[in-house]
Design an enzyme around this catalytic site. Sequence first.
Site, PDB file in Angstrom:
ATOM      1  N   GLU A 126       0.849  -1.191   0.000  1.00 41.28           N
ATOM      2  CA  GLU A 126       0.000   0.000   0.000  1.00 41.28           C
ATOM      3  C   GLU A 126       0.884   1.239   0.000  1.00 41.28           C
ATOM      4  O   GLU A 126       1.976   1.234   0.587  1.00 41.28           O
ATOM      5  CB  GLU A 126      -0.904   0.013   1.249  1.00 41.28           C
ATOM      6  CG  GLU A 126      -1.773   1.278   1.313  1.00 41.28           C
ATOM      7  CD  GLU A 126      -2.899   1.239   2.341  1.00 41.28           C
ATOM      8  OE1 GLU A 126      -2.943   0.292   3.145  1.00 41.28           O
ATOM      9  OE2 GLU A 126      -3.729   2.170   2.328  1.00 41.28           O
ATOM     10  N   ASN A 154      -6.854   1.784   2.523  1.00 45.26           N
ATOM     11  CA  ASN A 154      -7.580   3.043   2.597  1.00 45.26           C
ATOM     12  C   ASN A 154      -7.079   4.051   1.562  1.00 45.26           C
ATOM     13  O   ASN A 154      -7.824   4.923   1.101  1.00 45.26           O
ATOM     14  CB  ASN A 154      -7.455   3.644   4.001  1.00 45.26           C
ATOM     15  CG  ASN A 154      -8.093   2.756   5.057  1.00 45.26           C
ATOM     16  OD1 ASN A 154      -8.910   1.893   4.752  1.00 45.26           O
ATOM     17  ND2 ASN A 154      -7.733   2.969   6.323  1.00 45.26           N
ATOM     18  N   ASN A 175     -12.212  -0.709  -1.246  1.00 49.00           N
ATOM     19  CA  ASN A 175     -11.592  -1.201  -0.007  1.00 49.00           C
ATOM     20  C   ASN A 175     -12.413  -0.779   1.200  1.00 49.00           C
ATOM     21  O   ASN A 175     -12.753   0.405   1.326  1.00 49.00           O
ATOM     22  CB  ASN A 175     -10.179  -0.605   0.137  1.00 49.00           C
ATOM     23  CG  ASN A 175      -9.525  -0.991   1.448  1.00 49.00           C
ATOM     24  OD1 ASN A 175      -9.145  -2.140   1.643  1.00 49.00           O
ATOM     25  ND2 ASN A 175      -9.391  -0.039   2.367  1.00 49.00           N
ATOM     26  N   GLU A 176     -12.732  -1.721   2.063  1.00 45.59           N
ATOM     27  CA  GLU A 176     -13.393  -1.451   3.359  1.00 45.59           C
ATOM     28  C   GLU A 176     -14.456  -0.357   3.231  1.00 45.59           C
ATOM     29  O   GLU A 176     -14.441   0.628   3.981  1.00 45.59           O
ATOM     30  CB  GLU A 176     -12.349  -1.084   4.423  1.00 45.59           C
ATOM     31  CG  GLU A 176     -11.403  -2.225   4.706  1.00 45.59           C
ATOM     32  CD  GLU A 176     -10.494  -2.004   5.908  1.00 45.59           C
ATOM     33  OE1 GLU A 176     -10.421  -0.891   6.455  1.00 45.59           O
ATOM     34  OE2 GLU A 176      -9.820  -2.976   6.307  1.00 45.59           O
ATOM     35  N   GLU A 198      -6.541  -8.802   3.770  1.00 43.32           N
ATOM     36  CA  GLU A 198      -5.709  -8.093   4.775  1.00 43.32           C
ATOM     37  C   GLU A 198      -5.763  -8.900   6.049  1.00 43.32           C
ATOM     38  O   GLU A 198      -6.845  -9.058   6.639  1.00 43.32           O
ATOM     39  CB  GLU A 198      -6.232  -6.683   5.047  1.00 43.32           C
ATOM     40  CG  GLU A 198      -5.870  -5.692   3.970  1.00 43.32           C
ATOM     41  CD  GLU A 198      -6.225  -4.250   4.345  1.00 43.32           C
ATOM     42  OE1 GLU A 198      -6.106  -3.873   5.537  1.00 43.32           O
ATOM     43  OE2 GLU A 198      -6.624  -3.509   3.428  1.00 43.32           O
ATOM     44  N   TYR A 234      -7.034  -7.878  11.861  1.00 42.41           N
ATOM     45  CA  TYR A 234      -5.729  -7.706  12.516  1.00 42.41           C
ATOM     46  C   TYR A 234      -5.849  -8.209  13.940  1.00 42.41           C
ATOM     47  O   TYR A 234      -6.864  -7.978  14.598  1.00 42.41           O
ATOM     48  CB  TYR A 234      -5.308  -6.231  12.475  1.00 42.41           C
ATOM     49  CG  TYR A 234      -5.041  -5.762  11.064  1.00 42.41           C
ATOM     50  CD1 TYR A 234      -3.852  -6.065  10.430  1.00 42.41           C
ATOM     51  CD2 TYR A 234      -6.006  -5.052  10.349  1.00 42.41           C
ATOM     52  CE1 TYR A 234      -3.608  -5.659   9.118  1.00 42.41           C
ATOM     53  CE2 TYR A 234      -5.778  -4.649   9.038  1.00 42.41           C
ATOM     54  CZ  TYR A 234      -4.566  -4.949   8.427  1.00 42.41           C
ATOM     55  OH  TYR A 234      -4.325  -4.558   7.130  1.00 42.41           O
ATOM     56  N   GLN A 277       1.322  -5.702   5.865  1.00 37.45           N
ATOM     57  CA  GLN A 277       1.720  -5.376   4.514  1.00 37.45           C
ATOM     58  C   GLN A 277       3.080  -6.021   4.260  1.00 37.45           C
ATOM     59  O   GLN A 277       3.529  -6.795   5.116  1.00 37.45           O
ATOM     60  CB  GLN A 277       1.764  -3.859   4.355  1.00 37.45           C
ATOM     61  CG  GLN A 277       0.388  -3.230   4.613  1.00 37.45           C
ATOM     62  CD  GLN A 277       0.313  -1.724   4.354  1.00 37.45           C
ATOM     63  OE1 GLN A 277       1.281  -1.098   3.928  1.00 37.45           O
ATOM     64  NE2 GLN A 277      -0.843  -1.115   4.628  1.00 37.45           N
TER      65      GLN A 277
HETATM   66  O1  AHR Z   1      -3.183  -2.139   6.295  1.00 41.41           O
HETATM   67  C1  AHR Z   1      -3.476  -0.939   6.940  1.00 41.41           C
HETATM   68  C2  AHR Z   1      -4.907  -0.463   6.738  1.00 41.41           C
HETATM   69  O2  AHR Z   1      -5.763  -1.301   7.461  1.00 41.41           O
HETATM   70  C3  AHR Z   1      -5.447  -0.507   5.325  1.00 41.41           C
HETATM   71  O3  AHR Z   1      -5.152   0.633   4.597  1.00 41.41           O
HETATM   72  C4  AHR Z   1      -6.929  -0.613   5.552  1.00 41.41           C
HETATM   73  O4  AHR Z   1      -7.591  -1.245   4.478  1.00 41.41           O
HETATM   74  C5  AHR Z   1      -7.045  -1.335   6.872  1.00 41.41           C
HETATM   75  O5  AHR Z   1      -7.975  -0.738   7.706  1.00 41.41           O
END
Ligand code: AHR
Length: 498
Positions: free
Chosen positions: A27, A72, A172-173, A292, A244, A349
């Site tokens: 990203e 994002n 995305n999201e 992700e 995450y 990432q």
């Molecule tokens: O990977 C970091 C961020 O986490 C990304 O930009 C977003 O898609 C997610 O919320």
Amino acid sequence: MESAKLTLDPAFEVGPVERRLFGSFVEHMGRCVYTGVFEPGHPRAGDDGLRRDVIELTREMGVTTVRYPGGNFVSNYEWEDGVGPASERPTRLDLAWRQIETNAFGLDEFMTWLREVDAEPVMAVNLGTRGIREARDLVEYANFPGGTRWSDLRIKHGVPEPYGIRVWCLGNEMDGPWQIGGKTADEYGRLAFEAAKAMRRVDPGLELVACGSSNMRIPTFGSWEARVLEHCYDQVDYISAHSYYDPVGGSRADFLASAVEMEQQIEGVIATADHVAARLGSRKRLKVSFDEWNVWSQSLFRGEGSLDWEHAPRIIEEEYDVAGAAVVGSLLITLLNHADRVGIACQAQLANVIAPIRTEPGGPAWRQTIFHPFALTAAHARGRILRVQATAPAMPTERYGEVPVLATAATLDDDRLAVFAVNRGDRPLPVEIDLRGLPQASDLSHVTVADDDTGARNTEREPRRVEPRPADGAAIDGHRLTAVLPPVSFNVLKARLS
Ligand code: AHR
């Protein structure tokens, strides 16, 4: 000492190892691109500005697939800014991470880098501030052979052959209130349908990913997927999942058991997608793109509002320890065990930003602890995934109740057996593997990622503090393999069967 027992039988399998599970994510965030993969003038960079040390590590990691350019970031991105002569590219404000974006790196640089690392792209389009038209233009630029406005522009930029990008994320999201141009499920579902239709008219061979929920704890989890898919089920092939796992947001046992949550999420998304299929009377089945996932101390991040306008700032440069590596290993094991319905996965990432590879500007690149379970799994998970029958001692957690201390998956490729195993517990765990219907084993080896100090990390000064090392004591007795897994460790047992 309590022990675990695994039974493997070639008659019971999950399915083939899907190589796209070993994906990563680049990203335009922090130093993932700038001074991560791309740093003109760095002693290890070529004339193209691509850091050779990072390319070598990415290849060593076995990354098969890379999502780009966000995240994002993509929801305010104009892809045209990042193609053509570098001197003519505009500098812009990135609203996602409050960055100054020079656009020195864009689609063409990314595709050059991707060829070097020998991986496949997963390209995201901006459905935040932009829409159908820009998404279809980008597919034309990337995939149309020539003779049209955007394909001829690519040719003018020195790329005569189309890139042939197959997999595309539709935004995305889009459920996230933080997302620039976020949408309601109905707004997004309609837009995804129409964007997908237009993109497929340009290139019918695309595989398209609709945005699922941005995490499992968001209150609309499940209802978002259901509503979005009511609109676009027929136009898409995947529904995304993101998550995450936070080492500081809960108890240590909860963190070590994070894979339980990943499993719940995968099963929840599949159940919701299949529910929509049933409602629509569709025989088609979607797969999950878990595009992700990683360990991230997200509870320590004060949000984008806390950042100053900067180019390539040091954002969320998480340092990983041995416990983080064990959790990453258990997440990979979970993805393998669900490979019948998870078709793509991207660790987020690749460089510097919550990443397995760390770099310093003008300086070295090194492997974080989480590099190792990824590289070992990508290297040894081949052929078919066996359905492991396991019994193991349980450990108490606050969030998930009693959880097995062992997470495990196994693959069989002709005569090569690989067993991946994480011991989440604080004591050594003896394991016995019953090979049942499999031929006799030989050449047994056991490597482990472990340390007496489970908080041990790799740093610029000590980049090889934590590395995979051979473990003693693995043995073969007829159709029985035995080994002892160190406390809080990721392990690979390999054997030849004949
Ligand atoms: O990977 C970091 C961020 O986490 C990304 O930009 C977003 O898609 C997610 O919320």
